[in-house]
Design an enzyme around this catalytic site. Structure first.
Site, PDB file in Angstrom:
ATOM      1  CG  HIS A 246      28.287  86.348  -1.681  1.00 48.81           C
ATOM      2  ND1 HIS A 246      29.303  85.507  -2.055  1.00 48.81           N
ATOM      3  CD2 HIS A 246      28.552  86.730  -0.411  1.00 48.81           C
ATOM      4  CE1 HIS A 246      30.148  85.372  -1.048  1.00 48.81           C
ATOM      5  NE2 HIS A 246      29.722  86.116  -0.043  1.00 48.81           N
ATOM      6  CD  GLU A 305      27.908  91.505   6.214  1.00 50.17           C
ATOM      7  OE1 GLU A 305      27.525  90.989   7.290  1.00 50.17           O
ATOM      8  OE2 GLU A 305      29.035  91.984   6.073  1.00 50.17           O
TER       9      GLU A 305
HETATM   10  N1  CMC Z   1      22.199  95.732  -5.346  1.00 55.77           N
HETATM   11  C1  CMC Z   1      21.978  96.060  -6.640  1.00 55.77           C
HETATM   12  N2  CMC Z   1      22.679  95.560  -7.674  1.00 55.77           N
HETATM   13  C2  CMC Z   1      23.638  94.685  -7.363  1.00 55.77           C
HETATM   14  C3  CMC Z   1      23.919  94.293  -6.055  1.00 55.77           C
HETATM   15  C4  CMC Z   1      23.144  94.842  -5.022  1.00 55.77           C
HETATM   16  N3  CMC Z   1      23.346  94.532  -3.755  1.00 55.77           N
HETATM   17  N4  CMC Z   1      24.946  93.410  -6.063  1.00 55.77           N
HETATM   18  C5  CMC Z   1      25.303  93.258  -7.349  1.00 55.77           C
HETATM   19  N5  CMC Z   1      24.513  94.033  -8.130  1.00 55.77           N
HETATM   20  C6  CMC Z   1      24.548  94.138  -9.589  1.00 55.77           C
HETATM   21  C7  CMC Z   1      25.666  95.055 -10.028  1.00 55.77           C
HETATM   22  O1  CMC Z   1      25.243  96.391 -10.129  1.00 55.77           O
HETATM   23  C8  CMC Z   1      26.010  94.460 -11.382  1.00 55.77           C
HETATM   24  O2  CMC Z   1      25.062  94.892 -12.311  1.00 55.77           O
HETATM   25  P1  CMC Z   1      25.540  95.335 -13.795  1.00 55.77           P
HETATM   26  O3  CMC Z   1      26.197  94.122 -14.370  1.00 55.77           O
HETATM   27  O4  CMC Z   1      24.266  95.715 -14.461  1.00 55.77           O
HETATM   28  O5  CMC Z   1      26.495  96.463 -13.587  1.00 55.77           O
HETATM   29  C9  CMC Z   1      25.778  92.972 -11.188  1.00 55.77           C
HETATM   30  O6  CMC Z   1      24.850  92.854 -10.113  1.00 55.77           O
HETATM   31  C10 CMC Z   1      27.030  92.215 -10.818  1.00 55.77           C
HETATM   32  O7  CMC Z   1      27.692  92.930  -9.776  1.00 55.77           O
HETATM   33  P2  CMC Z   1      29.219  92.759  -9.422  1.00 55.77           P
HETATM   34  O8  CMC Z   1      29.717  94.027  -8.817  1.00 55.77           O
HETATM   35  O9  CMC Z   1      29.991  92.211 -10.593  1.00 55.77           O
HETATM   36  O10 CMC Z   1      29.166  91.633  -8.369  1.00 55.77           O
HETATM   37  P3  CMC Z   1      30.303  91.285  -7.356  1.00 55.77           P
HETATM   38  O11 CMC Z   1      30.415  89.843  -7.362  1.00 55.77           O
HETATM   39  O12 CMC Z   1      31.566  92.013  -7.590  1.00 55.77           O
HETATM   40  O13 CMC Z   1      29.669  91.895  -6.026  1.00 55.77           O
HETATM   41  C11 CMC Z   1      29.087  92.318  -3.844  1.00 55.77           C
HETATM   42  C12 CMC Z   1      29.477  91.249  -4.850  1.00 55.77           C
HETATM   43  C13 CMC Z   1      28.822  91.674  -2.484  1.00 55.77           C
HETATM   44  C14 CMC Z   1      30.228  93.319  -3.697  1.00 55.77           C
HETATM   45  C15 CMC Z   1      27.794  93.024  -4.333  1.00 55.77           C
HETATM   46  O14 CMC Z   1      26.761  92.106  -4.515  1.00 55.77           O
HETATM   47  C16 CMC Z   1      27.371  94.175  -3.443  1.00 55.77           C
HETATM   48  O15 CMC Z   1      27.891  95.289  -3.566  1.00 55.77           O
HETATM   49  N6  CMC Z   1      26.398  93.925  -2.480  1.00 55.77           N
HETATM   50  C17 CMC Z   1      25.968  94.946  -1.558  1.00 55.77           C
HETATM   51  C18 CMC Z   1      26.934  95.042  -0.393  1.00 55.77           C
HETATM   52  C19 CMC Z   1      26.845  93.842   0.522  1.00 55.77           C
HETATM   53  O16 CMC Z   1      25.770  93.351   0.839  1.00 55.77           O
HETATM   54  N7  CMC Z   1      28.029  93.384   0.956  1.00 55.77           N
HETATM   55  C20 CMC Z   1      28.158  92.223   1.826  1.00 55.77           C
HETATM   56  C21 CMC Z   1      28.676  91.039   1.060  1.00 55.77           C
HETATM   57  S1  CMC Z   1      28.470  89.494   1.943  1.00 55.77           S
HETATM   58  C22 CMC Z   1      29.749  89.515   3.076  1.00 55.77           C
HETATM   59  C23 CMC Z   1      30.882  88.641   2.706  1.00 55.77           C
HETATM   60  O17 CMC Z   1      30.711  87.420   2.489  1.00 55.77           O
HETATM   61  O18 CMC Z   1      31.982  89.203   2.639  1.00 55.77           O
END
Ligand code: CMC
Length: 362
Positions: A246, A305
């Site tokens: 998240h 989710e």
């Molecule tokens: N699985 C594997 N790795 C992950 C995941 C995941 N679900 N989420 C984050 N990471 C890793 C990502 O690859 C990155 O690693 P590195 O620095 O080595 O490249 C690190 O964690 C930080 O990721 P980020 O993209 O900077 O994190 P973010 O804050 O932009 O992402 C997120 C938040 C929700 C988009 C992401 O965690 C994700 O894609 N999750 C899976 C999709 C999901 O479950 N979405 C529903 C979100 S909850 C609904 C809401 O409140 O809107």
């Protein structure tokens, strides 16, 4: 500049607060665990909209008005032609909501609260060659949604579970769709435009589009014993594990436990198969262990989710409709934020840094 506007404060709000370090969600001064304890959709909606519309009202009044608004919204299903019904349910629902007139008043807000609740079940039925079911004004919004979906009166456990879901996801700080709603509201375009913009932002898999893929993941994992191997393979392929991670939470998303709690009475009363939930818990445990090992510097925990997927499946929604159900619950948050922004009156218009080429010197 912060990529993705991470940690940038872009609004003042009295609506909700997400504390990502403590894993706490407050909606208008009430913590999530209190809100979901016997809370109804109408109660949560009245709380969020209180003082933001031109008239004040309580939960019981809202329930009556919403019931009438659902009946009015049902006529729009007549516009669902073959081209519209070929779309994914959330897109079909958005196209039908786009037929509603724009405005900033309470009647527009009521129509927007009722329309998704009526149009999503109707679209789903038409897509399966079943006749849409008209709303029943004697029921609560949650009970009527389930009846319009299945054609049967839901059990009290099912209604309570959907109420908990709708309250849990009603508002959540300045997430992408809520920000979209506020941007549109700041231009004075109207509440319908705000909701349509927010719905468009919601449907992406990084926001509200994840729960369908969570079930795909559970299906692909198949057995608890296979969880570690399958999840490791997905991470090796550079995939993200749906339902984990998240932008704000660095600990467990409190909404996940609210929804897990809502699922329990359905399992203990034998209304859903406990095997699915046992598999989910095994996948959750394996995912948390593997994420900790692979991403030691980034705390990644379960998000809303993951249990949304299990709960909505248990209530009989097909997975392709999950984002639409999220929209039914989140519309009140979008409306409250749009009204709060409109009352503030200031156009949202940030600046960008130009990093492109400069014109050639003369
Ligand atoms: N699985 C594997 N790795 C992950 C995941 C995941 N679900 N989420 C984050 N990471 C890793 C990502 O690859 C990155 O690693 P590195 O620095 O080595 O490249 C690190 O964690 C930080 O990721 P980020 O993209 O900077 O994190 P973010 O804050 O932009 O992402 C997120 C938040 C929700 C988009 C992401 O965690 C994700 O894609 N999750 C899976 C999709 C999901 O479950 N979405 C529903 C979100 S909850 C609904 C809401 O409140 O809107």
């Amino acid at each position: 500049m912060k990529n993705g506007l991470e940690d940038v404060i872009a609004a003042e709000t009295q609506l909700s607060d997400v504390d990502g370090e403590a894993g706490r969600l407050i909606i208008r001064g009430v913590s999530l665990d209190h809100l979901v304890a016997g809370g109804t959709y109408e109660g949560g909606a009245a709380l969020l909209l209180d003082g933001l519309m031109e008239r004040s009202f309580n939960e019981a009044e809202l329930r009556g008005w919403l019931a009438k608004a659902r009946t009015k919204a049902f006529v729009h299903i007549e516009a669902a032609d073959a081209a519209l019904l070929a779309l994914p349910p959330v897109d079909a629902m958005r196209a039908l909501i786009a037929r509603l007139p724009d405005g900033d008043d309470f009647d527009t807000a009521l129509a927007l609260l009722a329309a998704p609740a009526v149009l999503l079940p109707a679209v789903l039925r038409l897509q399966c060659d079943q006749k849409p079911i008209a709303p029943d004004a004697a029921l609560s919004q949650a009970a009527d949604i389930l009846r319009m979906l299945t054609g049967k009166l839901p059990s009290k456990e099912q209604v309570a579970a959907l109420d908990t879901y709708l309250v849990t996801i009603s508002d959540h700080g300045l997430n992408a769709s809520t920000f979209a709603s506020r941007v549109i509201a700041s231009t004075q375009a109207g509440l319908t435009s705000s909701v349509l913009a927010a719905l468009s932002a919601l449907k992406g898999p990084l926001h509200g589009g994840a729960p369908g893929p969570v079930l795909d993941m559970l299906d692909a994992v198949g057995t608890a014993e296979n969880a570690g191997r399958w999840l490791g393979g997905a991470l090796d392929r550079g995939e993200r594990l749906m339902g984990f991670g998240h932008r704000i939470y660095r600990v467990r998303d409190p909404r996940a436990d609210a929804l897990k709690g809502a699922l329990k009475p359905l399992i203990t009363s034998g209304q859903v198969d406990s095997a699915r939930s046992a598999l989910a818990q095994a996948v959750e445990a394996a995912a948390l262990a593997i994420l900790k090992a692979r991403k030691p510097d980034r705390p990644l925990d379960v998000n809303v989710e993951f249990y949304t997927a299990l709960l909505l499946e248990a209530l009989g929604f097909p997975r392709e409709a999950f984002t639409g159900v999220f929209a039914i619950g989140r519309t009140v948050g979008w409306l409250a934020h749009a009204r709060e922004q409109a009352l503030d009156g200031r156009l949202i218009r940030p600046r960008s840094v130009y990093v492109g080429p400069l014109p050639a010197a003369a």
